[in-house]
Each structure stands twice: as structure tokens, then as C-alpha cells.
Enzyme design. Structure first.
Site, short mmCIF file in Angstrom:
data_model
loop_
_atom_site.label_atom_id
_atom_site.label_comp_id
_atom_site.label_asym_id
_atom_site.label_seq_id
_atom_site.Cartn_x
_atom_site.Cartn_y
_atom_site.Cartn_z
N THR A 181 28.32 40.75 40.12
CA THR A 181 28.50 41.64 41.03
C THR A 181 30.29 41.91 40.82
OG1 THR A 181 26.72 41.40 42.52
CG2 THR A 181 28.68 42.30 43.42
N HIS A 182 30.92 42.97 40.75
CA HIS A 182 32.35 43.21 40.73
C HIS A 182 32.65 44.04 41.88
CE1 HIS A 182 36.16 43.99 39.08
NE2 HIS A 182 35.99 42.97 38.46
N LEU A 183 33.29 43.89 42.80
CA LEU A 183 33.57 44.67 43.77
C LEU A 183 34.98 45.48 43.33
CD1 LEU A 183 32.76 41.99 46.49
CD2 LEU A 183 31.31 44.09 45.79
N GLY A 184 34.81 46.68 43.11
CA GLY A 184 36.16 47.52 43.10
C GLY A 184 36.34 47.29 41.63
#
Length: 152
Positions: free
Chosen positions: A73-76
Site C-alpha cells: 500500500t503506497h499512500l500518495g
């Protein structure tokens, strides 16, 4: 062959990975999956699958399922440049986590104010076959809702 449901890490609007404005993700260089455009307020980012919190960075995390499937999960986009600003960890690297468990507070307004795209990406690491990702959600989705299914 095993099918694994991958949950949306944040609420918002589901986006096909091919539509993400970053070639590393949109071309499946990290793996295949989908993304979610989050709402404009702070949100809890949750585990997309259950397993071990294998890697925890200020802006991203990897959960390894008991079957050895790593889900990033990569936020942004490019948020590594924020050096942790806009993110508060709620778990520690090495923790066993449940699917849907909050892992991080994601301050979407801080990320957008800094000029970064807040889209949250979820990819099955090293998945080279885009056809293994099916049932990709479209439209509004709740955090913890099924974003897609991967068959391995």
C-alpha cells in the site's frame, strides 16, 4: 490456484491502476492492483490483507500473507519526499495484522497542501500478469471494502 481478496486501504473512489498518473505503478512495474482516490480529510489507512506487517515506511507499508503474497500500500505519489509528514503509524513493523485493521493515519489535506497527489495504491508485489487481478471495484468504495481479487 488461490484467490485473495484485497481490501481498499482508504475510502474514496476506486481507480484502475492503468489510470494512475505514475508510470511505475500504471505500467505494473511494481506489480498489479488498483488505487483509491481518498476524500479530502484525514483517514485511517487499513491493512489490505491479513498477515505480517513486513515493511513499514512513513508513506507506505507491505503486508505479507501467510501464503507469502506481499501486498504493497503506497499512500500518495512521490510522498517519500515528505519525510513522514502527514502520516502517523498505528502499528509496528513485524506486527501480525488483520485485514481491515487500521495501520496508519493518513493526513490527506497535508499531502495535497504540499503539492502531492494523495491517491492510495495497492499492488500485489511482483505480480507480472495483469490478468490475475480481477473484480476491480469502480466508483465509491469504503475503506476495508473489497478493491480487487488476485489469483495466484
Amino acid at each position: 490456484m488461490t484467490s485473495i481478496q484485497i481490501l481498499a486501504p482508504v475510502p474514496g473512489v476506486a481507480v484502475a491502476l492503468a489510470d494512475v498518473p505514475d508510470p511505475v505503478f500504471s505500467q505494473g512495474m511494481v506489480g498489479w492492483g488498483a488505487a483509491v482516490n481518498p476524500p479530502p480529510g484525514p483517514v485511517d489507512a487499513v491493512a489490505p490483507v491479513g498477515g505480517k506487517l513486513f515493511k513499514l515506511m512513513p508513506h507506505a507499508y507491505v503486508v505479507m500473507t501467510p501464503d507469502g503474497v506481499g501486498v504493497l500500500t503506497h499512500l500518495g505519489l512521490d510522498t517519500v519526499k515528505l519525510n513522514g509528514e502527514g502520516f502517523i503509524a498505528l502499528a509496528a513493523e513485524g506486527d501480525e495484522v488483520a485485514a481491515g485493521q487500521p495501520l496508519m493515519v493518513y493526513d490527506v489535506p497535508a499531502v495535497t497542501a504540499a503539492g502531492y497527489n494523495p491517491i492510495a495504491l495497492v499492488v500485489v508485489m511482483d505480480e507480472r500478469d495483469p490478468n490475475s487481478v480481477t473484480g476491480v471495484a469502480s466508483g465509491e468504495i469504503d475503506g476495508g471494502g473489497v478493491l480487487f481479487t488476485v489469483s495466484r
